[in-house]
Design a protein around this motif. Sequence first.
Motif, PDB file in Angstrom:
ATOM      1  N   ALA A 154       7.563  15.827  80.408  1.00  0.00           N
ATOM      2  CA  ALA A 154       6.269  15.631  81.274  1.00  0.00           C
ATOM      3  C   ALA A 154       6.831  15.045  82.872  1.00  0.00           C
ATOM      4  CB  ALA A 154       5.231  14.699  80.744  1.00  0.00           C
ATOM      5  N   MET A 163       0.929  17.188  86.776  1.00  0.00           N
ATOM      6  CA  MET A 163       0.167  16.509  85.624  1.00  0.00           C
ATOM      7  C   MET A 163      -0.455  15.314  86.268  1.00  0.00           C
ATOM      8  SD  MET A 163       2.297  14.914  82.436  1.00  0.00           S
ATOM      9  CE  MET A 163       1.499  14.370  80.748  1.00  0.00           C
ATOM     10  N   TYR A 168       0.079  10.994  82.368  1.00  0.00           N
ATOM     11  CA  TYR A 168       1.418  10.481  82.122  1.00  0.00           C
ATOM     12  C   TYR A 168       1.487   9.077  81.646  1.00  0.00           C
ATOM     13  CZ  TYR A 168       6.194   9.508  83.619  1.00  0.00           C
ATOM     14  OH  TYR A 168       7.492   9.295  83.601  1.00  0.00           O
TER      15      TYR A 168
END
Length: 361
Positions: A154, A163, A168
């Motif tokens: 990620a 993202m 996150y």
Amino acid sequence: MENRPLPPIPTPPAQRWREVRLLYLPRVMFVLGVGLVAWMWGGSVAPATMVAEAEVAGADLRSGQPGVLADLKVAMNQKVRAGEVLGTVAPANPRLLDATLAVIRAEVAMLMASDSKRVAVEFERLQLEWISERVNRAAMLGEIQQVEADLARAEPLHRNGLMTDDAYAQLKLKLDTLKAQAAERNKIIDRLDPTTRTAGSADPQRAALSGESELAAAIKVQEARVRLAEEQLRPVPLVAPIDGVVGLVLRRAGETVVAGEVLLRVTAPGPARLVGYLRQPLPFTPTAGMTAEIRTRGVVSRVATTTVSQVGAALELISPTVIAAMRLPPTPAPETALRVEFAMPAGLNLLPGEHVDVLMK
């Protein structure tokens, strides 16, 4: 009337220079050019006996088990030292280990339930509690490794704006929470472990009277299974075998790898020897100790003297990189030649893979 000779008409300097420029100067320049070429050919150029290559010495780092490249600490052209940890490979399927740990946890619970009278003895009870906590810790470590792999995948997405910050941050918060829980469980295991060892060593007769022939043997089996699961969950480090520079990075953090796959390549900073191939028909038979002159192919040619260190025992295929340096056709037919190795001459500072001309003396 007397006939007197006329005075000579003076030739203008421009006319004389024109005659020199058209008649004599080209001849003089031609002679000087031939002499210069002959001098350069005799002093700096000579037909090479063979083409040699500064051998590229390196080592490949391979994955010892299938898994996920959880951590990669190096990048291209980064210097590393022998023994340095360059990354780790975590197990690829923590869920499979979770299932194994669930079976162990169920069997431990069954032992505690079926042998409640004997487990009432402090020694066995503490052992089973210790094993149960280790099973829980192993399951938590598998979950931590899975979250770390998700976070590694990620991170580039978050950096490129693919993202959201909240997603996150949730991954990071989940990882921090799991690590805090694992730390607390380690404290519990550390408190139980010395108690179990002390109880087992302080009163061995007490353990023998509590049914060691059956229950203690079953406890040892479960402990061995937990130890095996913990070893399977432990990440495998990638250790640099030599000093050098990272010359190739084939996998990134978060990618799945298989056992035996090349992940990194470490190249030595300098070559250890020169390798050349003497083509057929062999003009002579080289032997170890023969003297050879090495000429570099740079703008300013450098010359050094070396000796033959080793000669191949049989003819072998010429290296493709050496074939390219010999200016042969792009797709030449396979050709065998005699491999000749030379000691690295001092003072040339050749780069790994650099080609040189060799003149045998």
